[in-house]
Design a protein around this motif. Structure first.
Motif, PDB file in Angstrom:
ATOM      1  N   GLU A   1       0.828  -1.211   0.000  1.00  0.00           N
ATOM      2  CA  GLU A   1       0.000   0.000   0.000  1.00  0.00           C
ATOM      3  C   GLU A   1       0.860   1.259   0.000  1.00  0.00           C
ATOM      4  OE1 GLU A   1      -4.060   1.150   2.336  1.00  0.00           O
ATOM      5  OE2 GLU A   1      -2.356   0.628   3.600  1.00  0.00           O
ATOM      6  N   THR A   2       0.306   2.346  -0.542  1.00  0.00           N
ATOM      7  CA  THR A   2       0.939   3.660  -0.467  1.00  0.00           C
ATOM      8  C   THR A   2       0.053   4.594   0.342  1.00  0.00           C
ATOM      9  OG1 THR A   2       2.059   3.429  -2.592  1.00  0.00           O
ATOM     10  CG2 THR A   2       1.781   5.651  -1.758  1.00  0.00           C
ATOM     11  N   LEU A   3       0.647   5.197   1.374  1.00  0.00           N
ATOM     12  CA  LEU A   3      -0.053   6.173   2.195  1.00  0.00           C
ATOM     13  C   LEU A   3       0.555   7.538   1.939  1.00  0.00           C
ATOM     14  CD1 LEU A   3      -1.956   6.951   4.606  1.00  0.00           C
ATOM     15  CD2 LEU A   3       0.023   6.551   6.098  1.00  0.00           C
ATOM     16  N   GLY A   4      -0.271   8.507   1.573  1.00  0.00           N
ATOM     17  CA  GLY A   4       0.187   9.880   1.397  1.00  0.00           C
ATOM     18  C   GLY A   4       0.007  10.652   2.687  1.00  0.00           C
ATOM     19  N   LEU A   5       1.042  11.365   3.113  1.00  0.00           N
ATOM     20  CA  LEU A   5       0.979  12.197   4.315  1.00  0.00           C
ATOM     21  C   LEU A   5       1.231  13.630   3.860  1.00  0.00           C
ATOM     22  CD1 LEU A   5       0.552  11.594   7.321  1.00  0.00           C
ATOM     23  CD2 LEU A   5       3.036  11.512   7.599  1.00  0.00           C
ATOM     24  N   VAL A   6       0.182  14.463   3.890  1.00  0.00           N
ATOM     25  CA  VAL A   6       0.265  15.791   3.289  1.00  0.00           C
ATOM     26  C   VAL A   6      -0.060  16.885   4.301  1.00  0.00           C
ATOM     27  CG1 VAL A   6      -0.329  14.903   1.005  1.00  0.00           C
ATOM     28  CG2 VAL A   6      -2.130  15.770   2.485  1.00  0.00           C
ATOM     29  N   GLY A   7       0.363  18.101   3.976  1.00  0.00           N
ATOM     30  CA  GLY A   7       0.087  19.262   4.814  1.00  0.00           C
ATOM     31  C   GLY A   7       1.159  20.308   4.600  1.00  0.00           C
ATOM     32  N   GLU A   8       0.911  21.511   5.109  1.00  0.00           N
ATOM     33  CA  GLU A   8       1.864  22.609   4.975  1.00  0.00           C
ATOM     34  C   GLU A   8       3.133  22.343   5.771  1.00  0.00           C
ATOM     35  OE1 GLU A   8      -0.369  26.705   4.825  1.00  0.00           O
ATOM     36  OE2 GLU A   8      -1.616  25.293   5.951  1.00  0.00           O
ATOM     37  N   SER A   9       4.195  23.048   5.441  1.00  0.00           N
ATOM     38  CA  SER A   9       5.455  22.914   6.168  1.00  0.00           C
ATOM     39  C   SER A   9       5.244  23.181   7.657  1.00  0.00           C
ATOM     40  CB  SER A   9       6.494  23.900   5.620  1.00  0.00           C
ATOM     41  OG  SER A   9       6.800  23.604   4.273  1.00  0.00           O
ATOM     42  N   GLY A  10       5.869  22.347   8.493  1.00  0.00           N
ATOM     43  CA  GLY A  10       5.767  22.524   9.937  1.00  0.00           C
ATOM     44  C   GLY A  10       4.586  21.855  10.588  1.00  0.00           C
TER      45      GLY A  10
ATOM     46  N   LEU B   1       9.164   1.641   2.551  1.00  0.00           N
ATOM     47  CA  LEU B   1       9.965   2.832   2.266  1.00  0.00           C
ATOM     48  C   LEU B   1       9.219   4.067   2.767  1.00  0.00           C
ATOM     49  CD1 LEU B   1      11.314   2.461  -1.406  1.00  0.00           C
ATOM     50  CD2 LEU B   1      12.593   2.216   0.726  1.00  0.00           C
ATOM     51  N   VAL B   2       9.936   4.936   3.457  1.00  0.00           N
ATOM     52  CA  VAL B   2       9.390   6.230   3.871  1.00  0.00           C
ATOM     53  C   VAL B   2      10.086   7.295   3.026  1.00  0.00           C
ATOM     54  CG1 VAL B   2       9.065   7.842   5.766  1.00  0.00           C
ATOM     55  CG2 VAL B   2       9.017   5.374   6.215  1.00  0.00           C
ATOM     56  N   ALA B   3       9.347   7.916   2.121  1.00  0.00           N
ATOM     57  CA  ALA B   3       9.914   8.906   1.202  1.00  0.00           C
ATOM     58  C   ALA B   3       9.529  10.302   1.674  1.00  0.00           C
ATOM     59  CB  ALA B   3       9.409   8.663  -0.214  1.00  0.00           C
ATOM     60  N   ASP B   4      10.520  11.059   2.152  1.00  0.00           N
ATOM     61  CA  ASP B   4      10.275  12.392   2.697  1.00  0.00           C
ATOM     62  C   ASP B   4      10.554  13.447   1.626  1.00  0.00           C
ATOM     63  OD1 ASP B   4       9.877  14.583   4.261  1.00  0.00           O
ATOM     64  OD2 ASP B   4      11.703  14.364   5.453  1.00  0.00           O
ATOM     65  N   GLU B   5       9.495  13.939   1.003  1.00  0.00           N
ATOM     66  CA  GLU B   5       9.619  14.964  -0.046  1.00  0.00           C
ATOM     67  C   GLU B   5      10.749  14.608  -1.020  1.00  0.00           C
ATOM     68  OE1 GLU B   5       7.606  17.459  -0.391  1.00  0.00           O
ATOM     69  OE2 GLU B   5       6.878  18.148   1.551  1.00  0.00           O
TER      70      GLU B   5
ATOM     71  N   ILE C   1       5.299   5.141   2.284  1.00  0.00           N
ATOM     72  CA  ILE C   1       4.731   6.340   2.890  1.00  0.00           C
ATOM     73  C   ILE C   1       5.323   7.531   2.148  1.00  0.00           C
ATOM     74  CG2 ILE C   1       4.559   7.769   4.957  1.00  0.00           C
ATOM     75  CD1 ILE C   1       4.734   5.246   6.637  1.00  0.00           C
ATOM     76  N   MET C   2       4.481   8.279   1.465  1.00  0.00           N
ATOM     77  CA  MET C   2       4.918   9.433   0.684  1.00  0.00           C
ATOM     78  C   MET C   2       4.584  10.705   1.440  1.00  0.00           C
ATOM     79  SD  MET C   2       6.283  10.809  -1.987  1.00  0.00           S
ATOM     80  CE  MET C   2       6.447   9.484  -3.184  1.00  0.00           C
ATOM     81  N   ILE C   3       5.616  11.376   1.952  1.00  0.00           N
ATOM     82  CA  ILE C   3       5.440  12.637   2.678  1.00  0.00           C
ATOM     83  C   ILE C   3       5.623  13.773   1.677  1.00  0.00           C
ATOM     84  CG2 ILE C   3       6.345  14.104   4.520  1.00  0.00           C
ATOM     85  CD1 ILE C   3       7.408  11.520   5.826  1.00  0.00           C
TER      86      ILE C   3
ATOM     87  N   ALA D   1      -2.389  12.186  -5.237  1.00  0.00           N
ATOM     88  CA  ALA D   1      -3.520  11.760  -6.056  1.00  0.00           C
ATOM     89  C   ALA D   1      -3.117  10.664  -7.036  1.00  0.00           C
ATOM     90  CB  ALA D   1      -4.097  12.950  -6.817  1.00  0.00           C
ATOM     91  N   HIS D   2      -1.897  10.749  -7.544  1.00  0.00           N
ATOM     92  CA  HIS D   2      -1.431   9.800  -8.546  1.00  0.00           C
ATOM     93  C   HIS D   2      -0.863   8.524  -7.923  1.00  0.00           C
ATOM     94  CE1 HIS D   2      -0.210   8.559 -12.508  1.00  0.00           C
ATOM     95  NE2 HIS D   2       1.047   8.414 -12.127  1.00  0.00           N
ATOM     96  N   LEU D   3      -0.273   8.633  -6.711  1.00  0.00           N
ATOM     97  CA  LEU D   3       0.443   7.493  -6.134  1.00  0.00           C
ATOM     98  C   LEU D   3      -0.253   6.819  -4.967  1.00  0.00           C
ATOM     99  CD1 LEU D   3       4.157   8.748  -6.010  1.00  0.00           C
ATOM    100  CD2 LEU D   3       3.096   7.274  -7.724  1.00  0.00           C
ATOM    101  N   ALA D   4      -0.953   7.583  -4.134  1.00  0.00           N
ATOM    102  CA  ALA D   4      -1.391   7.061  -2.840  1.00  0.00           C
ATOM    103  C   ALA D   4      -2.754   6.382  -2.903  1.00  0.00           C
ATOM    104  CB  ALA D   4      -1.422   8.195  -1.817  1.00  0.00           C
TER     105      ALA D   4
END
Length: 334
Positions: A53-62, A191-195, A224-226, A234-237
């Motif tokens: 599975e791919t989980l997207g973790l999104v939000g503004e900086s900080g 894999l945890v991909a941070d930006e 996990i796509m940060i 939208a395309h990956l998660a």
């Protein structure tokens, strides 16, 4: 926004037959000078990710995205510590010592800036073989052969030439492929991909994202796509969690979250994202996001929300919105 630039969303879900990582009510706090209480940067964060599975973790900086991932990896900076919640791997709670054993072998991280993650004084081959010697006990010859295979796997041309080069001799896109190869060296499950595309131009960003998608399909990885880029998730998660001020404010299947955003912040992110198939002009979210370190007993988004009422002076909890697998923390969801 009802479609990505390619016109497609990632599949709504994958069979959740095996949950690899589960994070329950995670809290990360930072030490303060004597006499002052610790402050929390991550507050009551829960999510899980299944095999493949791919989980997207999104939000503004900080907002706490990277800090949550660093807590899972056991890589929090000095002065920060996990002060609440539980991290479970394959159904078993793990402590800091056990996380160290998982790191690299079972869970690997792709850092945000490849150029600062790589040692400029060591060759690419040296840095790759070190991972395999530590985690697999490989000899020098076997590790070098595997290093070439990994560089080929991440589609680097002339891998033998690149292997003996140093990071400062590589382009940004090439360096990013090398850190992906390093993350894959111990054959992790997650894999945890941070930006991972932040410092790259648009063309190279597309290539790196396509590479990650290909590797996930071929190797059966979880990801996990940060990111702050809604087009990427939208395309990956398969599923997406939206963070704001240290908390998750909405989570659910990605396609549904885009079609039926429940939280005003999620709707604001979507409305402020340029899209080639949308006629309406983009609309920014007024105001600024508060620091995640500020502990607000009310709804942290209320000062920027058009729907705020007196009830927003109490903090809303995550609860189901129309579907059991779609949750939002908002008194006026919908």
């Amino acid at each position: 926004m009802d479609e990505t630039q390619s016109g497609e969303f990632a599949p709504t879900s994958v069979p959740r037959t095996e949950v690899l990582l589960q994070v329950d009510h995670l809290e990360v706090s930072f030490e303060q000078p004597a006499g002052r209480p610790a402050v929390r940067g991550v507050k009551d964060v829960s999510f899980s990710i299944a095999a493949g599975e791919t989980l997207g973790l999104v939000g503004e900086s900080g907002c706490g995205k990277t800090m949550s991932a660093l807590a899972v990896m056991g890589l929090l900076p000095a002065g920060a510590a996990v002060t609440g919640g539980a991290i479970m791997w394959r159904g078993t709670a793990v402590d800091a010592r056990q996380i160290r054993r998982l790191r690299g072998r079972s869970i690997a991280m792709i850092p945000q800036d490849a150029m600062t993650a790589l040692n400029p004084l060591l060759s690419v081959q040296r840095q790759l073989t070190e991972v395999m010697k530590i985690h697999h006990g490989m000899g020098r010859a076997a590790a070098r052969a595997r290093a070439i295979e990994l560089l080929e796997l991440v589609r680097i041309d002339e891998p033998r030439r690149v292997a003996v080069q140093h990071p400062w001799q590589l382009s940004g896109g090439m360096a990013q492929r090398v850190v992906i190869a390093m993350a894959l060296a111990a054959e992790p499950d997650l894999l945890v991909a941070d930006e991972p595309t932040t410092a790259l131009d648009v063309t190279v960003q597309s290539e790196i994202l396509a590479l990650l998608q290909m590797l996930q399909a071929d190797l059966g990885l979880s990801l996990i796509m940060i990111t702050h880029d809604l087009g990427v998730v939208a395309h990956l998660a398969h599923r997406t969690a939206v963070m704001y001020a240290g908390r998750i404010v909405e989570t659910g299947p990605t396609k549904r979250l885009f079609h039926e955003p429940a939280h005003p912040y999620t709707r604001g992110l979507i409305a402020s994202t340029p899209h080639p198939f949308r006629v309406e002009a983009t609309k920014g979210i007024p105001g600024q996001a508060p620091l995640a370190l500020l502990d607000d007993p009310a709804c942290s988004f209320r000062s920027r929300c058009e729907k705020r009422t007196e009830v927003c002076e109490t903090r809303p909890e995550l609860k189901s919105y129309r579907h059991i697998d779609h949750e939002a923390a908002c008194h006026h969801a919908g």
